[in-house]
Design a protein around this motif. Structure first.
Motif, PDB file in Angstrom:
ATOM      1  N   PHE A   1      23.454 -20.918 -18.837  1.00 29.54           N
ATOM      2  CA  PHE A   1      23.055 -19.513 -18.973  1.00 29.54           C
ATOM      3  C   PHE A   1      21.771 -19.216 -18.202  1.00 29.54           C
ATOM      4  CE2 PHE A   1      26.501 -19.031 -21.534  1.00 29.54           C
ATOM      5  CZ  PHE A   1      26.476 -17.993 -22.455  1.00 29.54           C
ATOM      6  N   ASP A   2      20.798 -20.122 -18.269  1.00 22.84           N
ATOM      7  CA  ASP A   2      19.535 -19.888 -17.573  1.00 22.84           C
ATOM      8  C   ASP A   2      19.756 -19.769 -16.072  1.00 22.84           C
ATOM      9  OD1 ASP A   2      17.471 -21.956 -19.771  1.00 22.84           O
ATOM     10  OD2 ASP A   2      18.150 -19.882 -19.913  1.00 22.84           O
TER      11      ASP A   2
ATOM     12  N   ASN B   1      16.337 -15.176 -15.504  1.00 22.58           N
ATOM     13  CA  ASN B   1      15.433 -14.165 -16.038  1.00 22.58           C
ATOM     14  C   ASN B   1      14.541 -14.824 -17.086  1.00 22.58           C
ATOM     15  OD1 ASN B   1      14.315 -12.017 -17.631  1.00 22.58           O
ATOM     16  ND2 ASN B   1      15.861 -10.647 -16.784  1.00 22.58           N
ATOM     17  N   GLU B   2      13.230 -14.788 -16.858  1.00 23.15           N
ATOM     18  CA  GLU B   2      12.300 -15.483 -17.755  1.00 23.15           C
ATOM     19  C   GLU B   2      12.312 -14.927 -19.176  1.00 23.15           C
ATOM     20  OE1 GLU B   2       8.363 -15.599 -16.190  1.00 23.15           O
ATOM     21  OE2 GLU B   2       8.975 -16.720 -14.398  1.00 23.15           O
ATOM     22  N   ASP B   3      12.605 -13.638 -19.308  1.00 27.60           N
ATOM     23  CA  ASP B   3      12.612 -13.033 -20.642  1.00 27.60           C
ATOM     24  C   ASP B   3      13.841 -13.437 -21.443  1.00 27.60           C
ATOM     25  OD1 ASP B   3      11.318 -10.003 -19.200  1.00 27.60           O
ATOM     26  OD2 ASP B   3      10.253 -11.660 -20.160  1.00 27.60           O
TER      27      ASP B   3
ATOM     28  N   ASN C   1      15.195 -16.484 -30.013  1.00 24.46           N
ATOM     29  CA  ASN C   1      14.761 -15.799 -28.801  1.00 24.46           C
ATOM     30  C   ASN C   1      15.719 -14.663 -28.469  1.00 24.46           C
ATOM     31  OD1 ASN C   1      16.979 -16.985 -27.470  1.00 24.46           O
ATOM     32  ND2 ASN C   1      15.750 -18.792 -26.979  1.00 24.46           N
ATOM     33  N   ASN C   2      15.377 -13.920 -27.429  1.00 22.56           N
ATOM     34  CA  ASN C   2      16.140 -12.711 -27.116  1.00 22.56           C
ATOM     35  C   ASN C   2      17.597 -13.009 -26.786  1.00 22.56           C
ATOM     36  OD1 ASN C   2      13.749 -11.362 -27.436  1.00 22.56           O
ATOM     37  ND2 ASN C   2      13.309 -11.224 -25.251  1.00 22.56           N
TER      38      ASN C   2
ATOM     39  N   LYS D   1      19.727  -5.109 -15.430  1.00 24.33           N
ATOM     40  CA  LYS D   1      18.495  -4.628 -16.050  1.00 24.33           C
ATOM     41  C   LYS D   1      18.745  -3.468 -17.011  1.00 24.33           C
ATOM     42  CE  LYS D   1      15.531  -6.788 -12.902  1.00 24.33           C
ATOM     43  NZ  LYS D   1      16.418  -7.935 -12.600  1.00 24.33           N
ATOM     44  N   MET D   2      19.949  -3.441 -17.581  1.00 21.69           N
ATOM     45  CA  MET D   2      20.202  -2.416 -18.593  1.00 21.69           C
ATOM     46  C   MET D   2      19.561  -2.800 -19.921  1.00 21.69           C
ATOM     47  SD  MET D   2      24.160  -1.635 -17.640  1.00 21.69           S
ATOM     48  CE  MET D   2      24.493  -0.424 -18.896  1.00 21.69           C
ATOM     49  N   LEU D   3      19.312  -4.105 -20.092  1.00 25.98           N
ATOM     50  CA  LEU D   3      18.576  -4.588 -21.257  1.00 25.98           C
ATOM     51  C   LEU D   3      17.395  -5.409 -20.778  1.00 25.98           C
ATOM     52  CD1 LEU D   3      21.287  -5.798 -23.811  1.00 25.98           C
ATOM     53  CD2 LEU D   3      19.988  -3.688 -23.856  1.00 25.98           C
ATOM     54  N   GLY D   4      16.275  -5.256 -21.466  1.00 20.87           N
ATOM     55  CA  GLY D   4      15.088  -6.010 -21.086  1.00 20.87           C
ATOM     56  C   GLY D   4      14.318  -6.459 -22.309  1.00 20.87           C
ATOM     57  N   LYS D   5      13.162  -7.069 -22.047  1.00 20.54           N
ATOM     58  CA  LYS D   5      12.334  -7.608 -23.123  1.00 20.54           C
ATOM     59  C   LYS D   5      11.959  -6.530 -24.142  1.00 20.54           C
ATOM     60  CE  LYS D   5       8.199  -8.774 -21.864  1.00 20.54           C
ATOM     61  NZ  LYS D   5       7.061  -9.530 -21.293  1.00 20.54           N
ATOM     62  N   LYS D   6      11.745  -5.314 -23.654  1.00 22.61           N
ATOM     63  CA  LYS D   6      11.278  -4.236 -24.532  1.00 22.61           C
ATOM     64  C   LYS D   6      12.341  -3.779 -25.525  1.00 22.61           C
ATOM     65  CE  LYS D   6      12.716  -0.560 -21.434  1.00 22.61           C
ATOM     66  NZ  LYS D   6      13.738  -1.414 -20.781  1.00 22.61           N
TER      67      LYS D   6
END
Lengths: 87, 330
Positions: free
Chosen positions: B167-168, B173-175, B188-189, B255-260
């Motif tokens: 997956f990584d 993506n680091e987040d 984690n997320n 980028k439809m989902l992010g850390k925020k």
């Protein structure tokens, strides 16, 4: 298929027509409903409406679209009834 | 095809004029009951017995999720498609260790093949997953030789472990690092996304099982025990890689989902409501997407594919034809 249904029905029967249509399609405006419907349900709805309306006096129109891919939907003013399956 | 209803607004769900009516702070909204397949509730929705009677009549199943997005339970209405014969055959295929192992093997093999399809897809797009792909293909050879369910589950666990390692590399993506598979609660997320997606897939499979003669309590890979439902967990194994995992990669990649979109609390990490909606919108449109089905020869939606999977299973336990799991052809 996607159906847009418009009716002009005598006041005596308008409530029954509305209640029946709301079981199959989504109310979007006074006398207008729309939504995806299967062939079987569409036939069923027509039969049920045929029993309610007076053919000499009332009018029900449906626009049948095989797909909504080639059309757009625009709203000016108030959006009275919402569509979609996220509430 | 009938739709799934998803509730994110709070209010009251009622039976009115022989259809469904939702009363929330935005007013009243009627939903055409003839167009509803099942309902998923994520918000505070009040119900009463009249409504449950109506849902039972209309054969609509109702799933509940809690504030954190975890599956809580299901109102599974009275069975309309009853067949003592099929249930008897299901039980027979569970009690006979050889027959049970055969079905379980097919589930694991199907899942492994779909995992391989996903990895090959991303491999062809330049992602460095070759090592995991080879490892999984090696493990896949051992599935047929398993002589016990526990041995089979060990292989399945190993395959999943190698798969999650990739997956990584796929996400980059680091987040959203994987680290290790954690649940109850996810740490984690990415694990949060996986848990949320998987529980949606379990409930979707349960909804489709309700529309067949199969009993959802009798599973083969996942043991039939004091848990409520097992068969949906089995069938979900086939579809998780090609639906849920693909959606996760897509949403993060675009980028439809992010850390925020995630909240950290004492009970772990949870998705915000907006993120849940985005995920479900993507899943819902995926369910409605169609593929050309080789055997049937016409377009079939992914939701229908789940049902077809169950029909194949029915035929298997009745001895009509062997169950061959669905494998995506991309």
């Amino acid at each position: 298929m996607f159906v847009i249904l418009v009716y002009d029905v005598n006041q005596k029967r308008v409530g029954k027509v509305l209640k029946k249509c709301r079981q199959y399609l989504t109310w979007v405006q006074n006398s207008v409903l729309e939504g995806e419907i299967s062939d079987a349900n569409y036939t069923k709805l027509k039969m049920e409406l045929a029993r309610i309306i007076d053919r000499e006096e009332d009018s029900v129109i449906t626009y049948n679209l095989r797909t909504t891919k080639y059309s757009t939907r625009e709203i000016m003013g108030v959006e009275r009834g919402q569509t979609g399956n996220m509430i | 095809m009938k739709k799934t209803l998803y509730f994110f607004s709070s209010g009251e769900l009622l039976r009115k004029d022989n259809t469904l009516c939702f009363e929330g702070e935005n007013g009243r909204r009627y939903v055409p009951v003839e167009d509803v397949s099942d309902i998923m509730v994520f918000s505070e929705v009040n119900i009463n017995k009249k409504l449950l009677e109506f849902l039972s009549q209309k054969e609509i199943i109702l799933h509940y999720f809690n504030y954190y997005g975890y599956y809580m339970g299901t109102f599974y209405p009275r069975e309309h498609l009853n067949s003592g014969y099929v249930i008897l055959k299901q039980a027979e295929h569970y009690l006979d260790e050889h027959k049970r192992l055969d079905i379980a093997r097919r589930f694991v093999d199907g899942a492994a093949q779909n995992i391989g399809k996903v990895l090959k897809y991303y491999h062809s797009r330049g992602k460095n997953v070759a090592e995991e792909l080879v490892g999984i293909e090696t493990l896949q050879q051992s599935i047929g030789a398993s002589t016990a369910i526990s041995e089979l589950m060990a292989f399945e666990g190993n395959i999943r472990e190698k798969y999650y390692k990739s997956f990584d590399a796929i996400l980059g993506n680091e987040d959203f690092c994987f680290e290790e598979r954690t649940r109850r609660p996810p740490k984690n997320n990415l694990n949060t996304l996986i848990s949320f997606g998987n529980s949606l897939m379990y409930t979707l499979c349960l909804s489709e099982i309700y529309k067949t003669h199969l009993d959802p309590r009798i599973g083969y890979l996942h043991a039939t025990n004091f848990r409520r439902f097992s068969l949906n967990l089995d069938v979900a194994e086939i579809f998780k890689p090609i639906m849920i995992d693909r959606i996760i990669f897509t949403l993060i990649g675009r980028k439809m989902l992010g850390k925020k979109d995630f909240e950290h609390g004492t009970e772990g990490i949870m998705m915000k409501e907006k993120a849940k909606k985005i995920f479900i919108q993507e899943l819902d449109s995926k369910l409605n997407a169609t593929i050309k089905h080789r055997d049937i020869g016409r377009p079939v939606s992914y939701r229908r594919l789940i049902r077809l999977e169950l029909y194949k299973l029915e035929k298997h336990v009745m001895g009509e034809s062997l169950y061959e799991p669905f494998v995506a052809q991309w």
